[in-house]
Design a protein around this motif. Structure first.
Motif, PDB file in Angstrom:
ATOM      1  N   LEU A  88       0.813  -1.213   0.000  1.00 52.90           N
ATOM      2  CA  LEU A  88       0.000   0.000   0.000  1.00 52.90           C
ATOM      3  C   LEU A  88       0.847   1.264   0.000  1.00 52.90           C
ATOM      4  O   LEU A  88       0.522   2.229  -0.689  1.00 52.90           O
ATOM      5  N   TRP A  89       1.916   1.256   0.752  1.00 52.09           N
ATOM      6  CA  TRP A  89       2.739   2.464   0.898  1.00 52.09           C
ATOM      7  C   TRP A  89       4.179   2.205   0.485  1.00 52.09           C
ATOM      8  O   TRP A  89       4.821   1.295   1.032  1.00 52.09           O
ATOM      9  N   ARG A  90       4.633   2.977  -0.435  1.00 46.45           N
ATOM     10  CA  ARG A  90       6.081   3.056  -0.616  1.00 46.45           C
ATOM     11  C   ARG A  90       6.660   3.937   0.487  1.00 46.45           C
ATOM     12  O   ARG A  90       7.731   3.683   1.004  1.00 46.45           O
ATOM     13  N   ARG A  91       5.865   4.958   0.835  1.00 48.28           N
ATOM     14  CA  ARG A  91       6.268   5.835   1.923  1.00 48.28           C
ATOM     15  C   ARG A  91       5.026   6.467   2.532  1.00 48.28           C
ATOM     16  O   ARG A  91       4.145   6.932   1.823  1.00 48.28           O
ATOM     17  N   LEU A  92       4.947   6.453   3.859  1.00 51.51           N
ATOM     18  CA  LEU A  92       3.936   7.206   4.585  1.00 51.51           C
ATOM     19  C   LEU A  92       4.564   7.689   5.888  1.00 51.51           C
ATOM     20  O   LEU A  92       4.757   6.897   6.824  1.00 51.51           O
ATOM     21  N   ASP A  93       4.895   8.953   5.956  1.00 47.80           N
ATOM     22  CA  ASP A  93       5.521   9.561   7.130  1.00 47.80           C
ATOM     23  C   ASP A  93       4.599  10.622   7.699  1.00 47.80           C
ATOM     24  O   ASP A  93       4.034  11.433   6.961  1.00 47.80           O
ATOM     25  N   ARG A  94       4.441  10.597   9.032  1.00 48.55           N
ATOM     26  CA  ARG A  94       3.709  11.650   9.730  1.00 48.55           C
ATOM     27  C   ARG A  94       4.588  12.136  10.871  1.00 48.55           C
ATOM     28  O   ARG A  94       5.104  11.313  11.648  1.00 48.55           O
ATOM     29  N   SER A  95       4.772  13.406  10.957  1.00 41.92           N
ATOM     30  CA  SER A  95       5.597  13.954  12.034  1.00 41.92           C
ATOM     31  C   SER A  95       4.840  15.079  12.727  1.00 41.92           C
ATOM     32  O   SER A  95       4.106  15.840  12.089  1.00 41.92           O
TER      33      SER A  95
END
Length: 571
Positions: A500-507
């Motif tokens: 689903l995600w190659r990248r999912l970042d939350r900061s």
């Protein structure tokens, strides 16, 4: 725990088509259930109304009773398989019927399974009949996905993967008579065109264009091949679209609707002159299952449906309704829509960018209506419903479309000419009436407090890897691995790369406000990449509004607890 929908999506991504699986899941597509007419179930008890016929495959809707009856009747006869030796009545009667439809001008046809196969056969016939090797096609054409068909389309992204393409294909702009005339020469075997470009964005040619193409081919001794995979069977108001434009090609390819939405069948129809090759070298053409009795029985019924006068009158009436309402929609919402094009029941709405179209597709699905984009022109939404759709259902589908476009237009900030869709990364900031230390301590206990993808933002958890993080994309529950990393100023959340995600970042960063120790500035940053390449802007049409709306809600809720001074957003 994974839902059945997620399990199917993961299996499709692992064993079939990763990108399309991710796209369908992100946009909220369910699990297909039974269908009838212009409706299909989604596995969750919902009936979805189709404003698109799956590229022509469902031109007669889902489970058309005459098609279903034909399948059942033919199964009962026991005549299902081709011997390739004995005379097969269903095939012979079907090819005779196709010859009648052309008034005898194209008396021969060869049956195959899919569109690309019949396009390949047409190219072979043209070279053999003319003794020439060159072909002229149009920019943004779509003729299938075999190597020869992709060579005809000549798209650079395909060339990068599959080169070298087959040689001797030259492209010119569609609907440009002068460019075509300059390209056709003594080595041109044929000009290959769609009467209306479908995946190029529903491009309808000028009234005299195909007539001029026919003239240019005749003068140069070249053949004219028309690809009517999406335009035949009444889609443009006549059985063949070329009838509407007043020309007869040397070869015409049909498919998609030909199988009634349930069986694979296609054909290339040709003139007697072109067919000499098959008489001289019959073994150069073959299709193991093409034209088997079961497919031919269904194909015959499809022809019967599409040649019925009442059916064609209905297409004409529906086409006028679609034309009037879409033209009015463009006039009402010029900030969202750039253009409308169409003919018969084949139409496209062009948006100012792909993400606006993606937002409309997402909202349509949420309201129980399906459509899609043009393959090579992602800004164009297709309005090409099953031709059997009722007047009431068509009106309802267009009502929902109008409502959704108005909703997108309403998201336009005051004083801004056009609405925009937030794309990755999205950043939102707020000033809260809480000390930095207090809010950081809260985030250490509840790291997903400002996570738009968390199903439960108040759940307490510690640092490290959570193998089955309970998330949401706004549709339902979804599970992935998620890593929680506390920082000095807040928290970092990172999805483990997967289907689903190659990248999912939350900061989340919490900083003091100068001169005021009882307030803090909060900044939330979300960055995603589904690995869908050129389709990321389309998916942003769902993900961008989802992220920004959820962040607004979460910051508002937190502000009520602490006392918010102000919020801002940056994309």
């Amino acid at each position: 725990m994974r839902t059945d929908r997620q399990l199917l999506a993961e299996a499709k991504a692992a064993h079939n088509h990763p990108t399309y699986s991710t796209m369908s899941f992100v946009m909220g597509c369910g699990v297909q259930g039974p269908g009838s007419g212009a409706h299909v179930g989604d596995g969750a008890g919902n009936r979805l109304l189709a404003l698109f016929d799956q590229y022509g495959n469902q031109s007669f809707g889902y489970s058309h009773p005459r098609i279903v009856e034909a399948v059942a009747d033919q199964l009962a006869t026991g005549r299902l398989n081709s011997t390739k030796i004995l005379f097969e009545e269903e095939q012979i009667r079907l090819t005779s019927r196709l010859a009648e439809l052309t008034g005898g001008r194209l008396p021969y046809s060869y049956l195959a399974n899919g569109g690309g196969e019949s396009i390949d056969n047409a190219l072979k016939l043209a070279r053999a009949a003319t003794g020439r090797s060159g072909f002229v096609t149009a920019v943004d054409c779509f003729h299938g996905k075999t190597l020869a068909a992709l060579s005809a389309s000549g798209r650079p992204e395909h060339a990068a993967l599959f080169s070298p393409f087959l040689e001797r294909f030259r492209q010119v702009p569609f609907n440009d008579v002068a460019a075509l005339a300059a390209a056709v020469d003594g080595d041109t075997a044929a000009v290959l065109l769609e009467p209306v470009q479908a995946e190029g964005g529903v491009i309808v040619p000028d009234p005299g264009y195909l007539t001029e193409v026919r003239r240019i081919c005749d003068e140069a001794g070249a053949l004219l091949i028309l690809d009517e995979m999406q335009t035949a069977f009444g889609r443009c108001g006549t059985f063949f679209a070329h009838e509407r434009f007043g020309v007869t090609p040397d070869l015409v390819c049909i498919g998609k609707a030909f199988g009634g939405g349930v069986l694979p069948i296609s054909a290339v129809l040709g003139s007697a002159d072109v067919w000499r090759t098959l008489r001289a070298l019959p073994s150069t053409f073959g299709s193991s299952l093409g034209g088997n009795p079961l497919c031919c029985r269904v194909g015959s019924v499809a022809v019967d449906i599409a040649t019925d006068e009442s059916f064609l009158r209905g297409v004409d009436a529906h086409g006028k309704t679609i034309t009037a309402r879409l033209a009015a929609l463009v006039e009402r919402h010029p900030a969202v829509l750039a253009a409308h094009r169409g003919i018969g029941m084949m139409h496209g709405l062009e948006f100012h960018d792909e993400s606006l179209g993606g937002m409309v597709l997402s909202l349509l699905l949420r309201h129980g209506v399906t459509s899609t984009y043009s393959l090579y022109h992602n800004r164009v939404l297709r309005v090409q419903p099953p031709m059997v759709i009722s007047a009431a259902d068509l009106a309802r589908g267009l009502d929902v479309l109008e409502m959704v476009v108005a909703e997108v237009d309403a998201r336009r900030p005051e004083g801004v000419d056009r609405p925009t869709v937030p794309c990755s990364p999205v950043t939102r900031s707020a000033v809260l009436a809480a000390s930095p230390g207090r809010l950081r301590a809260l985030l250490r206990r509840r790291p997903h407090l400002l996570d738009p993808f968390a199903l439960d933002v108040d759940r307490e958890t510690g640092p490290g890897l959570e193998e089955e993080f309970a998330g949401t994309l706004g549709h339902d529950r979804v599970v992935w691995g998620d890593l929680v990393e506390p920082t000095e100023e807040g928290v970092d959340l990172r999805a483990v790369p997967d289907w689903l995600w190659r990248r999912l970042d939350r900061s989340v960063r919490v900083r003091p406000v100068a001169g005021d120790e009882d307030r803090c500035a909060v900044e939330v940053r979300v960055q995603w990449d589904t690995g869908s390449g050129a389709y990321e802007p389309l998916l942003a049409g769902h993900l961008g509004p989802f992220v920004t709306d959820r962040l607004h809600t979460l910051l508002t809720q937190l502000g009520r607890r602490t006392g918010a001074a102000e919020t801002t957003a940056r994309t």
